[in-house]
Design an enzyme around this catalytic site. Sequence first.
Site, PDB file in Angstrom:
ATOM      1  N   HIS A 270       0.829  -1.202   0.000  1.00 19.25           N
ATOM      2  CA  HIS A 270       0.000   0.000   0.000  1.00 19.25           C
ATOM      3  C   HIS A 270       0.873   1.265   0.000  1.00 19.25           C
ATOM      4  O   HIS A 270       0.730   2.140  -0.863  1.00 19.25           O
ATOM      5  CB  HIS A 270      -0.914  -0.020   1.227  1.00 19.25           C
ATOM      6  CG  HIS A 270      -1.822   1.155   1.335  1.00 19.25           C
ATOM      7  ND1 HIS A 270      -3.116   1.139   0.881  1.00 19.25           N
ATOM      8  CD2 HIS A 270      -1.625   2.405   1.823  1.00 19.25           C
ATOM      9  CE1 HIS A 270      -3.673   2.323   1.094  1.00 19.25           C
ATOM     10  NE2 HIS A 270      -2.789   3.115   1.667  1.00 19.25           N
ATOM     11  N   GLU A 271       1.783   1.332   0.949  1.00 17.29           N
ATOM     12  CA  GLU A 271       2.614   2.535   1.051  1.00 17.29           C
ATOM     13  C   GLU A 271       3.563   2.651  -0.143  1.00 17.29           C
ATOM     14  O   GLU A 271       3.863   3.764  -0.593  1.00 17.29           O
ATOM     15  CB  GLU A 271       3.375   2.565   2.377  1.00 17.29           C
ATOM     16  CG  GLU A 271       2.479   2.589   3.626  1.00 17.29           C
ATOM     17  CD  GLU A 271       1.453   3.720   3.648  1.00 17.29           C
ATOM     18  OE1 GLU A 271       1.742   4.801   3.088  1.00 17.29           O
ATOM     19  OE2 GLU A 271       0.356   3.517   4.209  1.00 17.29           O
ATOM     20  N   HIS A 274       1.715   4.415  -2.800  1.00 20.99           N
ATOM     21  CA  HIS A 274       1.778   5.873  -2.589  1.00 20.99           C
ATOM     22  C   HIS A 274       3.151   6.401  -3.025  1.00 20.99           C
ATOM     23  O   HIS A 274       3.262   7.426  -3.691  1.00 20.99           O
ATOM     24  CB  HIS A 274       1.609   6.206  -1.101  1.00 20.99           C
ATOM     25  CG  HIS A 274       0.197   6.173  -0.610  1.00 20.99           C
ATOM     26  ND1 HIS A 274      -0.795   6.939  -1.163  1.00 20.99           N
ATOM     27  CD2 HIS A 274      -0.385   5.486   0.413  1.00 20.99           C
ATOM     28  CE1 HIS A 274      -1.938   6.723  -0.499  1.00 20.99           C
ATOM     29  NE2 HIS A 274      -1.717   5.843   0.455  1.00 20.99           N
ATOM     30  N   GLU A 301      -4.686   7.739  -3.076  1.00 21.23           N
ATOM     31  CA  GLU A 301      -5.144   6.463  -2.525  1.00 21.23           C
ATOM     32  C   GLU A 301      -5.451   5.453  -3.633  1.00 21.23           C
ATOM     33  O   GLU A 301      -5.292   4.253  -3.439  1.00 21.23           O
ATOM     34  CB  GLU A 301      -6.372   6.706  -1.639  1.00 21.23           C
ATOM     35  CG  GLU A 301      -6.749   5.546  -0.759  1.00 21.23           C
ATOM     36  CD  GLU A 301      -5.729   5.212   0.340  1.00 21.23           C
ATOM     37  OE1 GLU A 301      -4.759   5.976   0.523  1.00 21.23           O
ATOM     38  OE2 GLU A 301      -5.920   4.180   0.993  1.00 21.23           O
TER      39      GLU A 301
HETATM   40 ZN    ZN Z   1      -3.123   5.189   1.839  1.00 20.14          ZN
END
Ligand code: ZN
Length: 510
Positions: A270-271, A274, A301
């Site tokens: 997830h990160e 980003h 996101e």
């Molecule tokens: Zn996030």
Amino acid sequence: MALDRELFESLCIRAREAMLLHSAADALEWDERTGMPIAAGPYRAQQVSTLRAKVHRIRTDARYGEDVQRLMETAGDEDPHGDVGATVRELHRDWNRDRKLPETLVEQTAQATVRGQQAWDAARKADDFGMFRDTLHTVLQLKREAGERLSEDTDQTVYEALLDEYEPGAKVDEIQRVFDEVRTPLVDLISQIKNAPRQPDTEAIERTFNIDRQRDFSHHVAEAIGFDFDRGRLDVTSHPFCTTLGPDDCRILTRYDPHWLPSGLFGTLHEAGHGMYEQGLRGGEWFGLPPGSYVSLGIHESQSRLWENQVGRSRAFWDWLFPQTQQAFSPELDHVSLDTFHFAVNAVRPSLIRVEADEATYNLHILIRFDLERRLIEGTLSVDELPSAWNERYESDLGVRPDSDADGVLQDVHWSAGLFGYFPTYTLGNLAAAQLFKAASDHIGDLEPMFARGEFRPLLDWLRERIHYFGRCYSGPQLVGQATGSPLSADHLVTYLRSKLEPLYGISPA
Ligand code: ZN
């Protein structure tokens, strides 16, 4: 009238100076959340608030205001989506918001939110909402005042004026409409899953996994999907996030749970999603200026969720990664099959914690927060009523009731940091992720055989060319529209979830 180039350059220089100070404050905040000694808190709060106030002063001084207005008046000849035209438009937009906030309010908010996060952290550890109550009340008052000021001379409500910082131009009615569209099909799907003939066995991912090996493995996976470690790093924190400290310095943070392998692994994916967006933005002269800045948190996101879910929870991804996972975590995973593992990481179970929620129930967590924070800002829900309102909504919407504040209302850092209007961007991001992934698959061709070989570059390049490159030159909805050929809709997420989860759970297609 043609744009005054000299004035434009001079404005960019001042905007870059503000960015230098802004990123210095971000570096101090990164340090605060990774290893700062607890006693350093009060002085750190002063350091950060002084820098934030200085940034605010640069971006709002009288001369800056006059210049940005003059440029705006003469920018008509510029392509509004070109680098120069977009820079003028977006700096004007930012100025028009910043100028409404007095410096004292900015400074007070910066201090209150640094202290708020410290109080939140302590309250969460002690599992005691009472320890957080007063600081939350202070932060809420300050944000409400900011929202009131920002909404002056606009058609926005107080809440929308706060939301506008994260999702420029977003309207509550429109968000509510899309959220209503997604709610019913999700609730249906979750209830079908509850009664499905097949259920996952998650025991294999709940064994004890050595933290050092998890850390090494997460690093490997982030690098494999395209996070550039020459221009970034991965560290540990209590609440995962991503921050950019310079054009070649992106920091991603995750956390590891010795008894829940997905926490660190999917947190990292997830990160890294980003981080790859940040690393795909243009640096050089555009760093920190609109062409080299992220456009909205919803789009941010969408990038993290796409890598975490559409990629990271796909069967093809695990065809590639599972043998390596078994090797990294031997003997724990020695006798676990790929089928069992893949079904386990796609388990759908209503739970208490948002960041560990599955893809189907995740958005219900967001819908609860969206409703509660609007009521907090509107003043129809008090801070004292919040914990019980939270617990009641969890019971009615997800069928689970927190038996502690730590697993309930204290689980997220956002409100302590003054981030009201932030939560809806998560669901907007989920919807955009599904829509972008579908378009990428249509354009690039079958992505699955690529994932099965560990090839992620074609997908990353597709996102770079259509989303990352443009920074703020177009709005978030414009970028999604251009990349996918249609406006944001709830259909793609529902179709994606059904097509993956129905076969896993043995549900006959609706
Ligand atoms: Zn996030």
